[in-house]
Design a protein around this motif. Structure first.
Motif, PDB file in Angstrom:
ATOM      1  N   GLU A 204      11.268   5.206  -2.839  1.00  0.00           N
ATOM      2  CA  GLU A 204      13.150   5.206  -3.232  1.00  0.00           C
ATOM      3  C   GLU A 204      13.450   4.610  -2.053  1.00  0.00           C
ATOM      4  OE1 GLU A 204      15.644   8.875  -2.935  1.00  0.00           O
ATOM      5  OE2 GLU A 204      14.415   9.283  -2.248  1.00  0.00           O
ATOM      6  N   PHE A 205      13.046   4.326  -1.298  1.00  0.00           N
ATOM      7  CA  PHE A 205      13.627   2.921  -0.151  1.00  0.00           C
ATOM      8  C   PHE A 205      14.242   2.230  -0.817  1.00  0.00           C
ATOM      9  CE2 PHE A 205      13.243  -0.763   3.462  1.00  0.00           C
ATOM     10  CZ  PHE A 205      14.861   0.018   4.435  1.00  0.00           C
ATOM     11  N   ILE A 206      13.154   1.359  -1.018  1.00  0.00           N
ATOM     12  CA  ILE A 206      12.842  -0.063  -1.991  1.00  0.00           C
ATOM     13  C   ILE A 206      13.954  -0.357  -3.180  1.00  0.00           C
ATOM     14  CG2 ILE A 206      11.266  -1.697  -3.545  1.00  0.00           C
ATOM     15  CD1 ILE A 206       9.803  -1.033  -1.688  1.00  0.00           C
ATOM     16  N   PHE A 207      13.643   0.670  -3.628  1.00  0.00           N
ATOM     17  CA  PHE A 207      14.379   1.370  -5.435  1.00  0.00           C
ATOM     18  C   PHE A 207      15.951   1.410  -4.766  1.00  0.00           C
ATOM     19  CE2 PHE A 207      11.271   1.903  -7.926  1.00  0.00           C
ATOM     20  CZ  PHE A 207      11.445   1.527  -8.913  1.00  0.00           C
ATOM     21  N   ASP A 208      16.877   1.940  -3.931  1.00  0.00           N
ATOM     22  CA  ASP A 208      17.633   1.708  -3.230  1.00  0.00           C
ATOM     23  C   ASP A 208      18.196   0.320  -2.402  1.00  0.00           C
ATOM     24  OD1 ASP A 208      18.105   4.800  -3.729  1.00  0.00           O
ATOM     25  OD2 ASP A 208      17.609   5.120  -1.844  1.00  0.00           O
ATOM     26  N   LEU A 209      17.614  -0.297  -2.433  1.00  0.00           N
ATOM     27  CA  LEU A 209      17.522  -1.367  -1.696  1.00  0.00           C
ATOM     28  C   LEU A 209      17.755  -2.289  -2.775  1.00  0.00           C
ATOM     29  CD1 LEU A 209      15.421  -2.519   1.492  1.00  0.00           C
ATOM     30  CD2 LEU A 209      18.020  -2.015   1.513  1.00  0.00           C
ATOM     31  N   TYR A 210      16.993  -2.276  -4.083  1.00  0.00           N
ATOM     32  CA  TYR A 210      17.209  -3.452  -4.588  1.00  0.00           C
ATOM     33  C   TYR A 210      17.967  -2.708  -5.658  1.00  0.00           C
ATOM     34  CZ  TYR A 210      16.288  -5.717  -9.322  1.00  0.00           C
ATOM     35  OH  TYR A 210      15.683  -6.714 -10.276  1.00  0.00           O
TER      36      TYR A 210
ATOM     37  N   GLU B 294       1.190  -1.363   0.134  1.00  0.00           N
ATOM     38  CA  GLU B 294       0.016   0.189   0.387  1.00  0.00           C
ATOM     39  C   GLU B 294       0.873   1.249   0.105  1.00  0.00           C
ATOM     40  OE1 GLU B 294      -2.507   2.066   3.496  1.00  0.00           O
ATOM     41  OE2 GLU B 294      -3.066  -0.020   3.188  1.00  0.00           O
ATOM     42  N   TRP B 295       2.405   1.407   0.345  1.00  0.00           N
ATOM     43  CA  TRP B 295       2.683   2.396   0.796  1.00  0.00           C
ATOM     44  C   TRP B 295       3.410   1.990  -0.086  1.00  0.00           C
ATOM     45  CZ3 TRP B 295       4.764   0.466   6.473  1.00  0.00           C
ATOM     46  CH2 TRP B 295       3.985   0.550   7.108  1.00  0.00           C
ATOM     47  N   VAL B 296       3.362   1.908  -1.726  1.00  0.00           N
ATOM     48  CA  VAL B 296       4.738   2.015  -2.363  1.00  0.00           C
ATOM     49  C   VAL B 296       3.786   3.181  -2.775  1.00  0.00           C
ATOM     50  CG1 VAL B 296       5.018   0.735  -4.982  1.00  0.00           C
ATOM     51  CG2 VAL B 296       5.910  -0.196  -2.567  1.00  0.00           C
ATOM     52  N   LYS B 297       2.107   3.393  -2.930  1.00  0.00           N
ATOM     53  CA  LYS B 297       1.957   4.397  -3.919  1.00  0.00           C
ATOM     54  C   LYS B 297       1.321   5.876  -3.147  1.00  0.00           C
ATOM     55  CE  LYS B 297      -0.904   0.744  -6.317  1.00  0.00           C
ATOM     56  NZ  LYS B 297      -2.101  -0.021  -6.804  1.00  0.00           N
ATOM     57  N   LYS B 298       0.787   5.060  -2.204  1.00  0.00           N
ATOM     58  CA  LYS B 298       1.385   6.619  -0.827  1.00  0.00           C
ATOM     59  C   LYS B 298       2.356   7.494  -0.591  1.00  0.00           C
ATOM     60  CE  LYS B 298      -1.155   6.972   3.630  1.00  0.00           C
ATOM     61  NZ  LYS B 298      -2.261   6.313   4.012  1.00  0.00           N
ATOM     62  N   TYR B 299       3.168   6.425  -1.136  1.00  0.00           N
ATOM     63  CA  TYR B 299       4.571   8.162   0.582  1.00  0.00           C
ATOM     64  C   TYR B 299       5.895   7.385  -0.922  1.00  0.00           C
ATOM     65  CZ  TYR B 299       2.307   6.942   4.408  1.00  0.00           C
ATOM     66  OH  TYR B 299       1.698   7.664   5.601  1.00  0.00           O
ATOM     67  N   PRO B 300       6.782   8.345  -1.600  1.00  0.00           N
ATOM     68  CA  PRO B 300       7.416   8.395  -2.232  1.00  0.00           C
ATOM     69  C   PRO B 300       8.800   7.472  -1.883  1.00  0.00           C
ATOM     70  CG  PRO B 300       6.623  10.170  -2.590  1.00  0.00           C
ATOM     71  CD  PRO B 300       5.584   9.393  -1.286  1.00  0.00           C
ATOM     72  N   ASP B 301       9.449   8.324  -0.443  1.00  0.00           N
ATOM     73  CA  ASP B 301       9.941   7.743  -0.076  1.00  0.00           C
ATOM     74  C   ASP B 301      10.148   6.294   0.585  1.00  0.00           C
ATOM     75  OD1 ASP B 301       8.466   8.686   1.998  1.00  0.00           O
ATOM     76  OD2 ASP B 301       9.852   9.026   3.711  1.00  0.00           O
ATOM     77  N   TRP B 302       8.772   5.650   0.728  1.00  0.00           N
ATOM     78  CA  TRP B 302       9.135   4.250   0.594  1.00  0.00           C
ATOM     79  C   TRP B 302       9.523   3.640  -0.665  1.00  0.00           C
ATOM     80  CZ3 TRP B 302       8.909   0.342   3.861  1.00  0.00           C
ATOM     81  CH2 TRP B 302       8.912  -0.707   3.977  1.00  0.00           C
TER      82      TRP B 302
END
Length: 202
Positions: free
Chosen positions: A116-122, A106-114
């Protein structure tokens, strides 16, 4: 490590409301191979090692999770409701925020920083996995072993680490005998000092 160091205040509030903060002891398994990911771990203190286990029981270390990080494989499996392709074991006693997988999605659509956190981890984990592939394919055992010991020294912030030859062998996917033989050679070369269940990097 606190959540406000990573995320904006609105997301921190949701994480604290939805998540479950738990303390885990070293050696505890928090994610098993082929299990469904219901909660995604975010490490607040301590560390986790992420391992791939083969059918014959052999394991290989993929990467470590340190404070402020999560497991990208767990995030993707949790959001897609798929079984885990990895095993996650606590390396050092750890405080971990367990976030429900449906909230993470749900937070992927709601919070840009979440997001970005996932993309940085990836990106970070992809680079680390390339290092693992390169290591297994092209590097000799002594190079791989020294690299792993240096990783643990950085992780524990100490030149002397508590680890058995079997643990190192398991993490590299090699035999204990080969590990012990190479460690003894490295000691002769004055790269390290061996003692019972301890290694000191020189």
């Amino acid at each position: 490590m606190v959540l406000k160091d990573i995320f904006q205040s609105d997301l921190v509030r949701e994480i604290e409301e939805s998540g479950n903060l738990k303390h885990f002891k070293a050696g505890e398994t928090i994610v098993n191979m082929d299990s469904y990911i219901k909660n995604i771990p975010v490490v607040l203190s301590g560390s986790i090692k992420v391992i791939r286990t083969e059918e014959d029981g052999r394991e290989i270390l993929l990467y470590y999770l340190t404070p402020g990080e999560s497991c990208i494989v767990s995030i993707l499996s949790g959001m897609k409701n798929e079984t885990s392709k990895i095993k996650a074991v606590v390396e050092e006693d750890a405080d971990i925020m367990l976030i429900p997988a449906d909230k993470a999605k749900e937070w992927v659509k709601k919070y840009p920083d979440w997001t970005e956190f996932i993309f940085d981890l990836y990106q970070k984990r992809f680079e680390e996995l390339l290092d693992v592939v390169n290591s297994v394919a092209f590097q000799k055992i002594d190079t791989r072993l020294l690299h792993l010991i240096k990783q643990k020294v950085l992780l524990y912030k100490s030149k002397e680490i508590s680890v058995t030859h079997q643990q190192l062998a398991d993490e590299l996917g090699i035999t204990r005998e080969a590990t012990s033989r190479v460690l003894k050679q490295m000691e002769k070369e004055h790269l390290l000092i061996l003692s019972r269940n301890k290694i000191e990097l020189l």
